[in-house]
Design an enzyme around this catalytic site. Structure first.
Site, mmCIF file in Angstrom:
data_model
loop_
_atom_site.group_PDB
_atom_site.id
_atom_site.type_symbol
_atom_site.label_atom_id
_atom_site.label_comp_id
_atom_site.label_asym_id
_atom_site.label_seq_id
_atom_site.Cartn_x
_atom_site.Cartn_y
_atom_site.Cartn_z
ATOM 1 N N ASP A 123 0.714 -1.113 0.100
ATOM 2 C CA ASP A 123 0.111 0.077 0.087
ATOM 3 C C ASP A 123 0.879 1.257 0.069
ATOM 4 O O ASP A 123 1.994 1.306 0.643
ATOM 5 C CB ASP A 123 -0.784 -0.090 1.186
ATOM 6 C CG ASP A 123 -2.249 1.166 1.185
ATOM 7 O OD1 ASP A 123 -2.170 1.513 -0.156
ATOM 8 O OD2 ASP A 123 -2.613 1.175 2.127
ATOM 9 N N GLY B 123 -0.070 5.500 -4.385
ATOM 10 C CA GLY B 123 -0.735 6.754 -4.630
ATOM 11 C C GLY B 123 0.074 7.928 -3.884
ATOM 12 O O GLY B 123 0.377 8.924 -4.495
ATOM 13 N N ARG C 5 -0.547 9.243 -10.043
ATOM 14 C CA ARG C 5 -0.664 7.884 -9.133
ATOM 15 C C ARG C 5 0.015 6.728 -9.779
ATOM 16 O O ARG C 5 0.488 5.976 -9.257
ATOM 17 C CB ARG C 5 -2.202 7.776 -8.701
ATOM 18 C CG ARG C 5 -2.910 8.754 -8.018
ATOM 19 C CD ARG C 5 -4.296 8.235 -7.700
ATOM 20 N NE ARG C 5 -4.446 6.942 -6.966
ATOM 21 C CZ ARG C 5 -4.209 6.589 -5.674
ATOM 22 N NH1 ARG C 5 -4.138 7.516 -5.077
ATOM 23 N NH2 ARG C 5 -4.325 5.367 -5.492
ATOM 24 N N HIS D 230 2.658 3.390 -8.845
ATOM 25 C CA HIS D 230 2.111 1.804 -9.156
ATOM 26 C C HIS D 230 3.336 1.440 -9.924
ATOM 27 O O HIS D 230 3.866 0.273 -9.865
ATOM 28 C CB HIS D 230 0.855 1.845 -10.224
ATOM 29 C CG HIS D 230 -0.323 2.210 -9.537
ATOM 30 N ND1 HIS D 230 -0.653 1.955 -8.026
ATOM 31 C CD2 HIS D 230 -1.210 2.948 -9.787
ATOM 32 C CE1 HIS D 230 -1.662 2.401 -7.705
ATOM 33 N NE2 HIS D 230 -2.299 2.964 -8.493
ATOM 34 N N SER E 272 -7.585 -5.443 -5.156
ATOM 35 C CA SER E 272 -8.424 -5.966 -4.373
ATOM 36 C C SER E 272 -9.923 -5.658 -5.316
ATOM 37 O O SER E 272 -9.912 -5.151 -6.142
ATOM 38 C CB SER E 272 -8.861 -5.160 -2.950
ATOM 39 O OG SER E 272 -9.165 -3.853 -3.250
ATOM 40 N N LEU F 51 10.894 -20.176 -4.724
ATOM 41 C CA LEU F 51 9.616 -19.628 -4.130
ATOM 42 C C LEU F 51 8.515 -19.664 -4.968
ATOM 43 O O LEU F 51 8.391 -19.513 -6.011
ATOM 44 C CB LEU F 51 10.022 -17.969 -4.165
ATOM 45 C CG LEU F 51 9.019 -16.991 -3.643
ATOM 46 C CD1 LEU F 51 8.697 -17.058 -2.107
ATOM 47 C CD2 LEU F 51 9.460 -15.539 -4.004
ATOM 48 N N ARG G 136 -5.013 -1.561 8.780
ATOM 49 C CA ARG G 136 -6.247 -2.390 8.736
ATOM 50 C C ARG G 136 -5.991 -3.501 7.621
ATOM 51 O O ARG G 136 -4.634 -3.378 6.978
ATOM 52 C CB ARG G 136 -7.387 -1.515 8.061
ATOM 53 C CG ARG G 136 -7.035 -0.758 6.985
ATOM 54 C CD ARG G 136 -8.242 0.028 6.611
ATOM 55 N NE ARG G 136 -7.623 1.009 5.376
ATOM 56 C CZ ARG G 136 -7.668 2.264 5.605
ATOM 57 N NH1 ARG G 136 -7.623 2.756 6.858
ATOM 58 N NH2 ARG G 136 -7.041 2.861 4.536
HETATM 59 C C1 IPE Z 1 -5.324 -2.770 -0.146
HETATM 60 O O1 IPE Z 1 -5.071 -1.439 -0.303
HETATM 61 C C2 IPE Z 1 -5.437 -3.405 -1.578
HETATM 62 C C3 IPE Z 1 -4.158 -3.477 -2.231
HETATM 63 C C4 IPE Z 1 -2.988 -3.097 -1.679
HETATM 64 C C5 IPE Z 1 -4.039 -4.106 -3.269
HETATM 65 P P1 IPE Z 1 -6.117 0.016 -0.516
HETATM 66 O O2 IPE Z 1 -5.504 1.311 -0.711
HETATM 67 O O3 IPE Z 1 -7.256 -0.426 -1.712
HETATM 68 O O4 IPE Z 1 -7.007 -0.207 0.833
HETATM 69 P P2 IPE Z 1 -7.788 0.822 1.491
HETATM 70 O O5 IPE Z 1 -9.064 1.294 0.733
HETATM 71 O O6 IPE Z 1 -7.079 1.955 1.814
HETATM 72 O O7 IPE Z 1 -8.307 0.137 3.043
HETATM 73 C C1 IPE Z 2 -1.661 0.179 -3.515
HETATM 74 O O1 IPE Z 2 -1.363 1.617 -3.283
HETATM 75 C C2 IPE Z 2 -1.872 -0.199 -4.688
HETATM 76 C C3 IPE Z 2 -3.290 -0.744 -5.090
HETATM 77 C C4 IPE Z 2 -4.149 -0.553 -4.033
HETATM 78 C C5 IPE Z 2 -3.521 -1.075 -6.334
HETATM 79 P P1 IPE Z 2 -2.572 2.640 -3.245
HETATM 80 O O2 IPE Z 2 -3.050 3.037 -5.017
HETATM 81 O O3 IPE Z 2 -3.470 2.186 -2.542
HETATM 82 O O4 IPE Z 2 -1.742 3.984 -2.834
HETATM 83 P P2 IPE Z 2 -2.538 4.882 -1.849
HETATM 84 O O5 IPE Z 2 -2.995 4.063 -0.500
HETATM 85 O O6 IPE Z 2 -3.363 5.839 -2.463
HETATM 86 O O7 IPE Z 2 -1.228 5.820 -1.235
HETATM 87 MG MG MG Z 3 -4.190 2.481 -0.591
#
Ligand code: IPE
Ligand code: IPE
Ligand code: MG
Length: 247
Positions: free
Chosen positions: A22, A25, A35, A39, A67, A133, A196
């Site tokens: 996570d 972004g 963003r 990635h 997700s 792995l 979480r």
């Molecule tokens: C969880 O991250 C899903 C992945 C890392 C793929 P999110 O960024 O989607 O989770 P929330 O919405 O902050 O809980």
């Molecule tokens: C995790 O990074 C990657 C995915 C959920 C696909 P985020 O895209 O959730 O990045 P933040 O949480 O907005 O920083």
């Molecule tokens: Mg996120």
């Protein structure tokens, strides 16, 4: 100087580590980028983590890549992520082969665009004889989806008389989970300072050690993985018992 990796007890490496990757972004925003750049940078983190996992002899590494809830993001981000997945799989298959990595995927894969499904299947096939792995990508995955699938399939077997209601135990139920071929992760890591589970492996993480770091995923490297494993190795896992019963 002794490295963090050298400090790890080789006989206490977890069998399975699951990671919620996570913060892509926020990483991009901090660097003044869109963003999707976050990635893209996240792939560097995946490469380093997979390499590190191999170095410490990890058997299973599950990465939460997308997700069920992520389908609700703006279409341009979802499209860009799907494109990136195809590109990343394409670019990395040769290296994964070199590292003897076997690939797997869990999630509602039917929902993925055909291009992603095809590429994924192709890469899984290419790497299928590897013995190092096991890298599992959780894509279009959510734990509630998975548990619901298990309940549906179990209900069918009960209805058809293959299973008696009284035979249902938690162990039997677990066999119906789409990810039943994987051992439960001993350690779950989440980056970016969020505390979480976001619908990730709720059943399987019932007794896992949880490790949270403020590092944003694109900045995560194998040394961060080693640090998490080091932390894990210094915890006492009691499984409901008391310390004195453990030795
Ligand atoms: C969880 O991250 C899903 C992945 C890392 C793929 P999110 O960024 O989607 O989770 P929330 O919405 O902050 O809980
Ligand atoms: C995790 O990074 C990657 C995915 C959920 C696909 P985020 O895209 O959730 O990045 P933040 O949480 O907005 O920083
Ligand atoms: Mg996120």
């Amino acid at each position: 100087m002794e490295s963090l990796k050298d400090k790890l007890k080789r006989d206490k490496i977890p069998q399975h580590i699951a990671i919620i990757m996570d913060g892509n972004g926020r990483w991009a925003a901090q660097h003044g980028n869109a963003r999707i750049i976050g990635h893209q940078q996240g792939i560097m983190a995946v490469k380093s983590t997979v390499e590190g996992a191999g170095e410490i002899g990890l058997k299973y590494l599950t990465l939460f890549a997308f997700s069920t809830e992520n389908w609700k993001r703006p279409k341009y981000e979802v499209d860009a992520l799907m494109k990136l997945l195809v590109q990343a799989i394409d670019n990395e298959t040769a290296d994964l082969m070199k590292y003897n990595v076997k690939l797997g995927a869990i999630g509602d894969l039917e929902k993925l665009p055909l291009s992603v499904r095809t590429k994924l299947k192709e890469c899984i096939g290419t790497l299928s004889s590897n013995t190092g792995l096991n890298l599992i990508l959780a894509i279009s995955y959510s734990s509630k989806w998975e548990i619901t699938e298990a309940a549906k399939n179990l209900a069918t077997d009960v209805k058809e008389g293959k299973i008696d209601r009284e035979e249902i135990t938690d162990r039997l139920f677990a066999k119906y989970l789409p990810s039943s071929h994987l051992p439960d992760p001993e350690l779950m890591i989440r980056t970016s300072g969020e505390f979480r589970l976001s619908n990730f492996l709720l059943w399987q993480l019932a007794y896992s050690e949880l490790y949270f770091t403020d590092k944003l995923w694109p900045d995560f490297r194998k040394d961060d993985l080693f640090e998490a494993v080091y932390d894990f190795q210094n915890r006492e896992r009691r499984f409901g018992k008391i310390s004195e019963q453990l030795f």
